[in-house]
Design a protein around this motif. Sequence first.
Motif, PDB file in Angstrom:
ATOM      1  N   GLU A   1       0.826  -1.208   0.000  1.00 37.18           N
ATOM      2  CA  GLU A   1       0.000   0.000   0.000  1.00 37.18           C
ATOM      3  C   GLU A   1       0.861   1.259   0.000  1.00 37.18           C
ATOM      4  O   GLU A   1       0.579   2.233  -0.711  1.00 37.18           O
ATOM      5  CB  GLU A   1      -0.919   0.003   1.218  1.00 37.18           C
ATOM      6  CG  GLU A   1      -1.817   1.231   1.302  1.00 37.18           C
ATOM      7  CD  GLU A   1      -2.717   1.208   2.517  1.00 37.18           C
ATOM      8  OE1 GLU A   1      -3.440   2.189   2.729  1.00 37.18           O
ATOM      9  OE2 GLU A   1      -2.700   0.210   3.273  1.00 37.18           O
ATOM     10  N   LEU A   2       1.935   1.264   0.800  1.00 39.09           N
ATOM     11  CA  LEU A   2       2.821   2.423   0.853  1.00 39.09           C
ATOM     12  C   LEU A   2       3.470   2.688  -0.508  1.00 39.09           C
ATOM     13  O   LEU A   2       3.547   3.836  -0.957  1.00 39.09           O
ATOM     14  CB  LEU A   2       3.898   2.214   1.920  1.00 39.09           C
ATOM     15  CG  LEU A   2       3.432   2.225   3.377  1.00 39.09           C
ATOM     16  CD1 LEU A   2       4.597   1.930   4.312  1.00 39.09           C
ATOM     17  CD2 LEU A   2       2.804   3.570   3.724  1.00 39.09           C
ATOM     18  N   ILE A   3       3.935   1.633  -1.160  1.00 42.44           N
ATOM     19  CA  ILE A   3       4.560   1.782  -2.479  1.00 42.44           C
ATOM     20  C   ILE A   3       3.547   2.332  -3.489  1.00 42.44           C
ATOM     21  O   ILE A   3       3.851   3.234  -4.272  1.00 42.44           O
ATOM     22  CB  ILE A   3       5.131   0.437  -2.959  1.00 42.44           C
ATOM     23  CG1 ILE A   3       6.295  -0.004  -2.075  1.00 42.44           C
ATOM     24  CG2 ILE A   3       5.600   0.534  -4.418  1.00 42.44           C
ATOM     25  CD1 ILE A   3       6.781  -1.415  -2.344  1.00 42.44           C
ATOM     26  N   THR A   4       2.347   1.779  -3.462  1.00 42.60           N
ATOM     27  CA  THR A   4       1.310   2.219  -4.403  1.00 42.60           C
ATOM     28  C   THR A   4       0.925   3.668  -4.157  1.00 42.60           C
ATOM     29  O   THR A   4       0.822   4.469  -5.100  1.00 42.60           O
ATOM     30  CB  THR A   4       0.066   1.318  -4.275  1.00 42.60           C
ATOM     31  OG1 THR A   4       0.445  -0.037  -4.516  1.00 42.60           O
ATOM     32  CG2 THR A   4      -1.007   1.732  -5.279  1.00 42.60           C
ATOM     33  N   PHE A   5       0.714   4.012  -2.876  1.00 45.13           N
ATOM     34  CA  PHE A   5       0.195   5.330  -2.517  1.00 45.13           C
ATOM     35  C   PHE A   5       1.234   6.433  -2.687  1.00 45.13           C
ATOM     36  O   PHE A   5       0.906   7.546  -3.115  1.00 45.13           O
ATOM     37  CB  PHE A   5      -0.306   5.292  -1.069  1.00 45.13           C
ATOM     38  CG  PHE A   5      -1.067   6.518  -0.649  1.00 45.13           C
ATOM     39  CD1 PHE A   5      -2.287   6.831  -1.241  1.00 45.13           C
ATOM     40  CD2 PHE A   5      -0.577   7.354   0.337  1.00 45.13           C
ATOM     41  CE1 PHE A   5      -2.997   7.959  -0.850  1.00 45.13           C
ATOM     42  CE2 PHE A   5      -1.287   8.479   0.736  1.00 45.13           C
ATOM     43  CZ  PHE A   5      -2.494   8.785   0.142  1.00 45.13           C
ATOM     44  N   TYR A   6       2.504   6.132  -2.366  1.00 42.98           N
ATOM     45  CA  TYR A   6       3.532   7.170  -2.382  1.00 42.98           C
ATOM     46  C   TYR A   6       4.405   7.171  -3.632  1.00 42.98           C
ATOM     47  O   TYR A   6       5.137   8.140  -3.858  1.00 42.98           O
ATOM     48  CB  TYR A   6       4.434   7.034  -1.147  1.00 42.98           C
ATOM     49  CG  TYR A   6       3.776   7.533   0.122  1.00 42.98           C
ATOM     50  CD1 TYR A   6       3.704   8.892   0.398  1.00 42.98           C
ATOM     51  CD2 TYR A   6       3.203   6.645   1.021  1.00 42.98           C
ATOM     52  CE1 TYR A   6       3.090   9.352   1.544  1.00 42.98           C
ATOM     53  CE2 TYR A   6       2.584   7.096   2.172  1.00 42.98           C
ATOM     54  CZ  TYR A   6       2.530   8.455   2.429  1.00 42.98           C
ATOM     55  OH  TYR A   6       1.903   8.917   3.567  1.00 42.98           O
ATOM     56  N   VAL A   7       4.331   6.120  -4.443  1.00 35.74           N
ATOM     57  CA  VAL A   7       5.192   6.052  -5.624  1.00 35.74           C
ATOM     58  C   VAL A   7       4.383   5.880  -6.913  1.00 35.74           C
ATOM     59  O   VAL A   7       4.467   6.710  -7.832  1.00 35.74           O
ATOM     60  CB  VAL A   7       6.217   4.899  -5.500  1.00 35.74           C
ATOM     61  CG1 VAL A   7       7.095   4.839  -6.751  1.00 35.74           C
ATOM     62  CG2 VAL A   7       7.086   5.084  -4.262  1.00 35.74           C
ATOM     63  N   MET A   8       3.589   4.826  -6.993  1.00 33.30           N
ATOM     64  CA  MET A   8       2.968   4.472  -8.270  1.00 33.30           C
ATOM     65  C   MET A   8       1.815   5.403  -8.661  1.00 33.30           C
ATOM     66  O   MET A   8       1.763   5.898  -9.795  1.00 33.30           O
ATOM     67  CB  MET A   8       2.488   3.009  -8.222  1.00 33.30           C
ATOM     68  CG  MET A   8       3.627   2.023  -7.980  1.00 33.30           C
ATOM     69  SD  MET A   8       3.060   0.325  -7.723  1.00 33.30           S
ATOM     70  CE  MET A   8       2.669  -0.133  -9.410  1.00 33.30           C
ATOM     71  N   ILE A   9       0.895   5.644  -7.731  1.00 29.76           N
ATOM     72  CA  ILE A   9      -0.218   6.544  -8.046  1.00 29.76           C
ATOM     73  C   ILE A   9       0.270   7.971  -8.312  1.00 29.76           C
ATOM     74  O   ILE A   9      -0.170   8.615  -9.276  1.00 29.76           O
ATOM     75  CB  ILE A   9      -1.271   6.528  -6.920  1.00 29.76           C
ATOM     76  CG1 ILE A   9      -2.018   5.190  -6.927  1.00 29.76           C
ATOM     77  CG2 ILE A   9      -2.273   7.668  -7.076  1.00 29.76           C
ATOM     78  CD1 ILE A   9      -2.928   4.970  -8.118  1.00 29.76           C
TER      79      ILE A   9
END
Length: 313
Positions: A36-44
């Motif tokens: 979730e952290l990777i998705t929220f802070y990097v990918m999105i």
Amino acid sequence: MTAFFESLLPVFLVIVVGGVVKRRLVREDAAWHGFELITFYVMIPALLFSATYKADLGTSSISILTFTLLAAVLTMGPIALATRWPMRAIGVSDSTFTTVFQTATRWNGFIALAVVSRLYGEAGLTLVAVAMAIMVPVINVENVAVLTVFGSGGDRRIGRILLTILKNPLIWSTVLGISVNLAGIKLYGPLSTTLDVLGRGALAASLLLVGAGLSLGSLLRPTVPLVVTTTLKLAVMPLLVFLYGRYFGVGGDALMVAIVCGAVPAATNGYVLARRMGGDAPLYATATTVETMLSFLTMPLALYLAGQASGQI
């Protein structure tokens, strides 16, 4: 309506995959938290930056769509607030009311991005990205205000609240993309490609997270607050968006993009806010699950009815 249903089916199948993987393959909450952290802070953020950086921001449909969604959210606020008094009369606590308010006014931008990308491509993504930059702080401010007044606890300092909102990666990545776009800055080719690669995986990742976060055990225990908030979010909100869209003269794909934004379920991130500021966190988990599952049917219906009413179908 069948066309809308089939176009949205892959989106909801990915959500189902996320639920199955969470329950059968990767059960550790820590693993999903890291994802979730990777998705929220990097990918999105990469996806939103790329969409706004490449967009033609001179089109009037962007500002009109944003006004439409903003008007609908600001109207839903008083409507949701008005439910407090009849619910109190039947014994519903203020803590539970704050969750009714949150799950009626918040919208899941991840699902909106995925659906719009599937139906309307890059142009639709840009519309949603710019709208999110405006809507996210407004929605957070009104929900924090309601939790501050009716919840039981939490950090109520205005400075801390504003800092939390400003640190939201969905906001600053979009603002940064718009700024670079307007400044006429051309990104170094490999850097632009890197952002594109990260962005391509963002929508699938966010939908997997939605599926992993579903709380299926509570679906067989419907309550008055659950029925109220689900009705407001999945029926009243799309209607408000449609009415304001017609009033502001939104048409074509822009109107349908607005309907998608109005018809998506509530965002799951309000769960943490409910837990920290004295809201009803268990009801929040149940409401987002029910709304997500029902939206599989109500979203195609809302799109179909809006298309019929506007003469697009």
